[in-house]
Write an enzyme that holds these catalytic residues in place. Structure first.
Site, PDB file in Angstrom:
ATOM      1  N   LYS A   1       9.240  -2.236 -15.474  1.00  0.00           N
ATOM      2  CA  LYS A   1      10.433  -2.978 -15.076  1.00  0.00           C
ATOM      3  C   LYS A   1      11.215  -3.332 -16.344  1.00  0.00           C
ATOM      4  O   LYS A   1      10.676  -3.988 -17.244  1.00  0.00           O
ATOM      5  CB  LYS A   1      10.056  -4.245 -14.315  1.00  0.00           C
ATOM      6  CG  LYS A   1       8.978  -4.047 -13.254  1.00  0.00           C
ATOM      7  CD  LYS A   1       9.377  -3.068 -12.162  1.00  0.00           C
ATOM      8  CE  LYS A   1       8.259  -2.918 -11.135  1.00  0.00           C
ATOM      9  NZ  LYS A   1       8.574  -1.950 -10.077  1.00  0.00           N
TER      10      LYS A   1
ATOM     11  N   ASP B   1      -7.037  -9.800  -9.671  1.00  0.00           N
ATOM     12  CA  ASP B   1      -5.897  -9.687 -10.585  1.00  0.00           C
ATOM     13  C   ASP B   1      -5.942  -8.312 -11.245  1.00  0.00           C
ATOM     14  O   ASP B   1      -6.958  -7.932 -11.841  1.00  0.00           O
ATOM     15  CB  ASP B   1      -5.979 -10.792 -11.639  1.00  0.00           C
ATOM     16  CG  ASP B   1      -4.779 -10.801 -12.584  1.00  0.00           C
ATOM     17  OD1 ASP B   1      -4.128  -9.751 -12.750  1.00  0.00           O
ATOM     18  OD2 ASP B   1      -4.501 -11.861 -13.157  1.00  0.00           O
TER      19      ASP B   1
ATOM     20  N   GLY C   1       0.762  -1.238   0.000  1.00  0.00           N
ATOM     21  CA  GLY C   1       0.000   0.000   0.000  1.00  0.00           C
ATOM     22  C   GLY C   1       0.791   1.284   0.000  1.00  0.00           C
ATOM     23  O   GLY C   1       0.238   2.338   0.315  1.00  0.00           O
TER      24      GLY C   1
END
EC number: 2.1.1.186
Length: 360
Positions: free
Chosen positions: A309, A264, A227
């Site tokens: 990434k 998801d 979070g």
């Protein structure tokens, strides 16, 4: 360069650019792509272990100011190179080299060095060297801390090898070495909060922050747990839907303005349009790029702030491919990206629909 020229960018045939150590080749590839597209005759020299790239004019003509580059933490035009300062009077020799270029006032004096373990020792040297240099500048009639004046950059490769430059007022990131000094609040659930705080402070202008991060606005945080990003958004007063199969920090679970959905992130669909999509999922960058584009073109959000990434190789090519995926290659959607100090093998991107009103 003319004597005491306060605008060195008009004459610069060399720029020094700083980046995260190990990413010099990626910054050089980005510079090569820009110079090719812009018709600029230049070539890069990479000091990869130092996080430094020198961009040289190939024909001796002045170089234009590079745009805000993804992998560049800082960039400035070089005015003097001191490869071997004397041991006894480094200040005097440095000022002699700078004399033709010093303006009557400076906004600041930034002593910079590689962001490496070896660079930490240089940092201690620079802190001791700085007051002697500033005193000598004042004795020569140079006013310091003058708003709107150029900024003096000194890059120390070691305690005697220095490259000097002058940056126009307001250019580049507003921190020495492009590194913000942020502290992690005790209440933050994770260090990722610093990443979002830095992103908001750099990728958005003050006007954009005031307009786009107002209390009562809405956001979806994909891959939210534990979070850190949700917490930063809550500090700005936004209502957040946190989507992650993992648990949130207890403080966020008790927050009525946070809705946690164990789903998801790639399958979640919002029931209504939100102001922001944020995403820091560990996933293939192209897959994240396609997801963000789908949210934006579907009208599910006005702006998106997300991480990509990067692979170990051909990282600039990956960034260029992801930009084309998100924007459609035609400027259909806005894009602004940076490798932040709190990023590692990744970059942070702000994307938006033109109607959302971000600058281009």
């Amino acid at each position: 360069m003319t004597e005491r020229d306060p605008i060195p960018t008009r004459h610069a045939t060399r720029w020094l650019l700083q980046c995260r150590p190990g990413f010099g080749a990626d910054l050089a590839a980005e510079l090569a792509a820009w110079s090719s597209d812009a018709g600029v005759a230049g070539w890069p020299r990479v000091e990869n272990d130092q996080g430094r790239v020198d961009f040289h004019s190939a024909d001796g003509r002045p170089l234009p100011t590079p745009p805000a580059l993804t992998f560049a933490r800082q960039a400035w035009p070089v005015v003097a190179d001191c490869p071997q300062l004397p041991e006894r009077d480094r200040v005097g020799a440095l000022l002699e080299a700078l004399a033709p270029h010093l303006p009557e006032a400076l906004a600041g004096v930034w002593l910079e060095h590689p962001d490496t373990n070896d660079g930490k020792a240089l940092g201690r040297f620079c802190r001791k060297f700085r007051p002697h240099l500033e005193r000598a500048l004042r004795e020569r009639g140079v006013a310091l801390e003058r708003a709107g004046a150029p900024r003096l950059h000194l890059w120390f490769a070691d305690s005697r090898q220095v490259v000097a430059g002058l940056a126009p007022a307001g250019s580049g990131r507003p921190w020495p070495m492009g590194i913000p000094r942020l502290r992690l609040p005790r209440a933050a659930p994770s260090r990722s909060a610093l990443k979002l705080e830095e992103a908001v402070g750099w990728l958005l202008t003050p006007v954009e922050r005031e307009a786009a991060l107002r209390p009562g606005m809405s956001a979806v945080d994909l891959g939210a747990a534990p979070g850190g990003w949700t917490w930063v958004l809550r500090q700005a007063g936004l209502h957040v839907t946190a989507v992650d199969n993992g648990p949130l920090a207890e403080s966020l679970r008790a927050d009525r303005a946070v809705r946690h959905l164990r789903e998801d992130g790639f399958r979640y669909r919002p029931p209504h349009r939100v102001d922001w999509l944020v995403c820091d999922m560990v996933e293939q960058p192209h897959r994240v790029a396609r997801l963000v584009r789908h949210w934006l073109v579907s009208g599910w959000c006005g702006r998106a702030l997300f991480n990509l990434k990067l692979p170990m190789r051909r990282r600039w090519q990956c960034v260029a491919e992801c930009r084309a995926l998100v924007t459609g290659g035609s400027g259909e959607l806005g894009w602004r990206s940076a490798q932040l100090y709190h990023d590692r093998e990744e970059i942070t991107v702000l994307a938006w629909r033109p109607a959302a009103g971000s600058r281009g």
